[in-house]
Design a protein around this motif. Structure first.
Motif, short mmCIF file in Angstrom:
data_model
loop_
_atom_site.label_atom_id
_atom_site.label_comp_id
_atom_site.label_asym_id
_atom_site.label_seq_id
_atom_site.Cartn_x
_atom_site.Cartn_y
_atom_site.Cartn_z
N GLY A 12 -6.03 -0.83 0.26
CA GLY A 12 -5.89 0.48 -0.35
C GLY A 12 -4.65 0.53 -1.22
O GLY A 12 -4.08 -0.50 -1.53
N PRO A 13 -4.17 1.70 -1.58
CA PRO A 13 -4.77 2.99 -1.26
C PRO A 13 -6.03 3.24 -2.08
O PRO A 13 -6.05 2.97 -3.27
N LEU A 14 -7.06 3.75 -1.44
CA LEU A 14 -8.34 3.96 -2.11
C LEU A 14 -8.60 5.45 -2.32
O LEU A 14 -8.02 6.31 -1.66
N GLY A 15 -9.53 5.73 -3.22
CA GLY A 15 -9.90 7.12 -3.51
C GLY A 15 -8.87 7.79 -4.40
O GLY A 15 -7.80 7.26 -4.67
N LYS A 16 -9.27 8.97 -4.88
CA LYS A 16 -8.34 9.73 -5.72
C LYS A 16 -7.43 10.54 -4.83
O LYS A 16 -7.86 11.08 -3.82
N PHE A 51 -19.78 8.84 -6.19
CA PHE A 51 -19.43 7.90 -5.14
C PHE A 51 -18.16 8.42 -4.48
O PHE A 51 -17.11 8.50 -5.13
N ILE A 99 0.84 -1.20 0.00
CA ILE A 99 0.00 0.00 0.00
C ILE A 99 0.87 1.25 0.00
O ILE A 99 0.63 2.18 -0.78
N THR A 106 -14.72 0.50 -3.15
CA THR A 106 -14.28 0.27 -4.54
C THR A 106 -15.36 0.62 -5.56
O THR A 106 -15.24 0.27 -6.72
N GLY A 107 -16.42 1.29 -5.12
CA GLY A 107 -17.47 1.67 -6.07
C GLY A 107 -18.51 0.59 -6.26
O GLY A 107 -19.30 0.64 -7.19
N GLN A 152 -5.28 10.01 0.01
CA GLN A 152 -5.91 8.69 -0.16
C GLN A 152 -6.18 8.05 1.21
O GLN A 152 -5.66 8.49 2.23
N GLU A 166 2.42 2.72 -3.21
CA GLU A 166 1.60 3.46 -4.17
C GLU A 166 0.91 4.68 -3.60
O GLU A 166 0.40 5.52 -4.33
N VAL A 178 -14.70 6.40 -4.90
CA VAL A 178 -13.93 6.34 -6.14
C VAL A 178 -13.85 7.69 -6.85
O VAL A 178 -12.86 8.01 -7.50
#
Ligand SMILES: Cc1cc2nc3c(=O)[nH]c(=O)nc-3n(C[C@H](O)[C@H](O)[C@H](O)COP(=O)(O)OP(=O)(O)OC[C@H]3O[C@@H](n4cnc5c(N)ncnc54)[C@H](O)[C@@H]3O)c2cc1C
Ligand SMILES: Cc1cc2nc3c(=O)[nH]c(=O)nc-3n(C[C@H](O)[C@H](O)[C@H](O)COP(=O)(O)OP(=O)(O)OC[C@H]3O[C@@H](n4cnc5c(N)ncnc54)[C@H](O)[C@@H]3O)c2cc1C
Ligand code: SF4
Ligand code: SF4
Ligand code: FES
Lengths: 466, 276
Positions: free
Chosen positions: B87-91, B235, B24, B219-220, B32, B27, B238
């Motif tokens: 993760g990493p999640l989101g923009k 959402f 994680i 993850t949408g 995030q 990246e 994401v």
């Protein structure tokens, strides 16, 4: 010479929990055949020389073959034959739309009593599960090639199973904390118990497949970077992006996507709340929009969570209902109320933002549309109000966009599905294959498995020759 | 399994968690988040990255103990293992050379704004960081934030440290010091995000806030994190979690956030922060 059989049209029914009991519990509805029942049903099979049933099965199971074994009480033989073509018989026997596939093609279907292929398949798989020792098939010696399978739904499971047997080193990656894809987070316990899926995953692991959960390819690592590590990659990431209706009021509290509702209950086990910590609301009056298996599952879940009235709101008629017949009948028996030819138009809430009522219009059917089904047309002035405290939107899913969005060079259709060669499952990217719902859009378990099988064959060919 | 390297309370009710998650951190970008699931029966909860060390593969999180799942995390100690950190999640937060950027961190956001502050400074921005808390004993990481800020402003609601006030005061300070921001970025609870938006909208600059919606998968897939931004359904997991606060439908968001209040009220630990 075999003596000519007399036709036996008494299809052996499978025992079920009575509807007035099962509508309030999460235990499996259908209880499965006893050995006697299975043998009796198997004996009805005519063992046709040109078995039409096989044409109806997308993975071409030797149906008369495995049924003959059951009739002869050679259950080990039957499961062996099944597993040659289908690595998830316990799943398919339960959730395949048999009435449109193998069973509709059965010669006895014309007489209204097709062989219960699905039930027999389930029986053989359950028999195997009860054996003290599961016989592991022989595994080819290690080829030294590394394969990554992304997504642990039926498509990924099939690819992993096929490629491990021929000696490749297989790792399966899953975004969620539990493997199984829709089989785990979507299809409810009362239709497909979690233990059935985890048994299959355990089996894969016993064969040597490595499983990495909590890994979102495209986020945790890009596909491009994974290609540096793996010789070939299969994408089986499914269709997990929920559609909404795009009507006013959809963000009110009490309005859910089917995925949210089912994930709370199945994956997060909210049906045991507050013993578990993810809450789910116990609504009294629930409307589920849609007519497929997903809609039936939501409606029946709502009932089991204690709802007093549960409605299915579907814009076409009963004839067009895409759900499996068995699940429609089960839902109706359990007390789900069907509003056919009805379209939700607006959702209204109270001052705290909770859903209060749904405005719907009545529909009539016009000419067939591109899908071949008659197109629903709104009847002007037919609006009416349904008081409701929850609305679950089960009108479909698009492919999950995380990998396409993070992978330049991967060809994607307008609908967001990954474009592949029909015969091989090969994508536009070197060393990358794809299959299942991510390619076709939301479809069925067995089609996802079929696609996985095809891709696995092509991947193996590539790995052997490279 | 993910090993806990450290867990300690840094100020009352706020805990620092360092977890070994090499894939994680390789990246991860500022802004995030990860989702943590502390095991069978727990909730999956989103928590923002507050720092990381790529050599050691460790990720640092600052979390507030508010309910059951964060309560479980607060019991962890070095050497414990948790099954899920994803993760990493989101923009990532948009990082560029904007000019003068005001970064506001409140509550856990004093931690999660840190990577944003660092990246902005490294891009050559003039960075004004505002630390916001109820009282002096709730502010933390002043040294860390100072290292990458041209100016650090402390705000406490009881006036026990720095300026007295909440958000509005911050705006006064900016007027007093003559700094005209080109962008505002706020991390913290929803009250902070909302008030920041209210107080800075008239500057006609982007007011970037993180939206702490309820989430499950991140993850949408489930849609529970949906919100309305500029009239469109988004959402948060994401498409966000950063959005320009000026276009967010705050009323709807506030109502959606309270969906499980009844269910969780009996589990709530009163932090005294005032906003969720
Ligand atoms: C409620 C419900 C009921 C259904 N009922 C039936 C039925 O009765 N009969 C039937 O035949 N079909 C049914 N279906 C359809 C069937 O389940 C699907 O067609 C099938 O599961 C598709 O398989 P798949 O392997 O392509 O994808 P999925 O089963 O969707 O699995 C994809 C997996 O990939 C993971 N993933 C996604 N993105 C990433 C990423 N970036 N990195 C890592 N992992 C990722 C997902 O988390 C998921 O676990 C039903 C579907 C639903 C939702
Ligand atoms: C993208 C994102 C990043 C986040 N980053 C951080 C972080 O870095 N540090 C941190 O401490 N928290 C962060 N949060 C908030 C954190 O996820 C919640 O505090 C946590 O889920 C609460 O879990 P719980 O089980 O302990 O509380 P619960 O038992 O679920 O709830 C306790 C109380 O908190 C309320 N609540 C529910 N969800 C939230 C929420 N999302 N935020 C605040 N209150 C909530 C409930 O209504 C209830 O009153 C973030 C949220 C998001 C969406
Ligand atoms: S896999 Fe499905 S279609 Fe094929 S025989 Fe089994 S139940 Fe029928
Ligand atoms: S068509 Fe029907 S009767 Fe004939 S072999 Fe297949 S299952 Fe048996
Ligand atoms: S958390 Fe499920 S879609 Fe965002």
């Amino acid at each position: 010479m075999a003596e000519k059989k007399t036709l036996n049209l008494n299809r052996v029914e499978m025992p079920k929990q009575p509807h007035f009991i099962r509508r309030r519990n999460f235990n499996e509805v259908a209880l499965g055949y006893t050995p006697e029942m299975a043998v009796a049903e198997a004996k009805r099979c005519l063992q046709c020389k040109k078995p039409l049933c096989i044409d109806g099965c997308p993975v071409e199971i030797d149906i008369p073959g495995f049924i003959k074994c059951i009739a002869d009480e050679d259950f080990a033989g039957s499961i062996k034959l099944l597993k040659e073509k289908n690595c998830l018989p316990a799943v398919c026997g339960r959730v395949c739309p048999q009435e449109e596939q193998c069973e509709i093609k059965c010669i006895l279907s014309k007489k209204g009593a097709p062989i219960a292929v699905g039930r027999l398949e389930r029986y053989a798989a359950e028999w195997e599960a009860l054996q003290a020792q599961i016989v592991l098939p022989e595994i080819n010696k290690n080829t030294g090639k590394k394969v990554a399978v992304i997504g642990s739904g039926p498509a990924g499971i099939t690819v992993a199973g096929d490629l491990i047997l021929v000696g490749h080193d297989v790792t399966m990656f899953e975004a969620l904390h539990e493997p199984g894809g829709v089989l785990t987070y979507g299809i409810p316990e009362f239709r497909l118990p979690g233990r059935v899926v985890s048994r299959e995953i355990d089996y894969l692991q016993k064969l040597g497949v490595k499983l990495v959960c909590n890994y979102v390819v495209g986020k945790t690592k890009s596909l491009k970077k994974m290609l540096e590590e793996y010789d070939a990659i299969f994408l089986g990431t499914g269709a997990g992006l929920p559609w909404f209706m795009e009507i006013p009021g959809e963000n009110l509290n009490g309005v859910y996507s089917a995925n949210e509702y089912l994930t709370r209950v199945n994956l997060m086990r909210a049906f045991q709340y507050p013993k578990t910590y993810t809450p789910v609301k116990r609504h009294k009056k629930v409307a589920v929009v849609g007519g497929g298996n997903v809609a039936m599952d939501c409606a029946r879940t709502a009932l089991r969570l204690g709802a007093e009235e549960v409605y299915i709101v579907y814009r076409r008629s009963r004839t067009e209902l895409p759900a499996r017949l068995e699940e429609f009948e089960n839902a109706e028996e359990e007390g789900v109320i069907f509003h056919f030819l009805t379209l939700p138009e607006k959702l209204f809430g109270d001052e705290n933002g909770w859903l209060k009522e749904i405005e719907c219009s009545r529909m009539e059917l016009g000419e067939p549309d591109q899908s071949g089904r008659r197109k629903p047309i709104r009847i002007d002035g037919s609006e009416f109000i349904m008081p409701m405290d929850a609305c679950i939107v089960a009108i479909g899913n698009s492919p999950n966009p995380i990998i396409p969005n993070s992978t330049p060079g991967l060809e994607v259709s307008k609908k967001g599905t990954i474009v592949v060669d029909e015969n091989t499952g090969k994508t536009s990217m070197d060393r990358v294959w794809a299959g299942g719902d991510i390619v076709t859009g939301a479809a069925t378990v067995i089609l996802a498995m079929g696609a996985g099988r095809k891709a696995a064959r092509s991947m193996h060919e590539y790995l052997t020759n490279s | 399994m993910f090993e806990i390297v450290e867990r300690k309370m840094i100020v009352p009710n706020l805990h620092l968690l360092v977890v070994h998650a090499p894939d994680i951190v390789e990246e991860i970008q500022p802004g995030q988040f990860v989702i943590i699931h502390a095991g069978e029966g727990s909730e999956r909860i989103p928590l923002s990255a507050a720092d990381w060390n790529r050599e050691e593969g460790t990720l640092t999180i600052v979390f507030m103990e508010v309910g059951t799942s964060t309560g479980k995390l607060a019991l962890l100690k070095a050497g414990d293992k948790i099954p899920t950190v994803v993760g990493p999640l989101g923009k990532p937060t948009e990082i560029d050379h904007f000019g003068t950027v005001v970064c506001i961190g409140g509550c856990f956001g004093m931690g999660s704004i840190y990577p944003v502050v660092r990246a902005l400074k490294q891009k050559g921005n003039y960075v004004v960081t505002i630390m916001e808390g109820r009282s002096k004993n709730l502010l933390y990481w002043e040294n860390k934030l100072s290292e990458f800020s041209d100016k650090v402003i402390k705000l406490t609601r009881d006036g026990s440290y720095g300026y007295k006030g909440h958000i509005k005061k911050g705006e006064d300070i900016i007027r007093e010091t003559g700094i005209k921001p080109d962008r505002v970025i706020a991390n913290g609870c929803m009250t902070l995000s909302y008030k920041t938006t209210k107080e800075y909208s008239h500057f006609n600059i982007p007011v970037i806030v993180t939206l702490n919606t309820i989430m499950i998968d991140g993850t949408g897939m489930c849609g529970v994190c949906r919100c309305t931004v500029d009239g469109k359904m988004k959402f948060a997991c994401v498409d966000g979690p950063d959005f320009d606060g000026r276009y967010v439908d705050w009323e709807e968001l506030a109502k959606r956030r309270k969906q499980y209040l009844n269910e969780e009220a009996f589990l709530v630990h009163h932090s005294g922060c005032g906003g969720i």
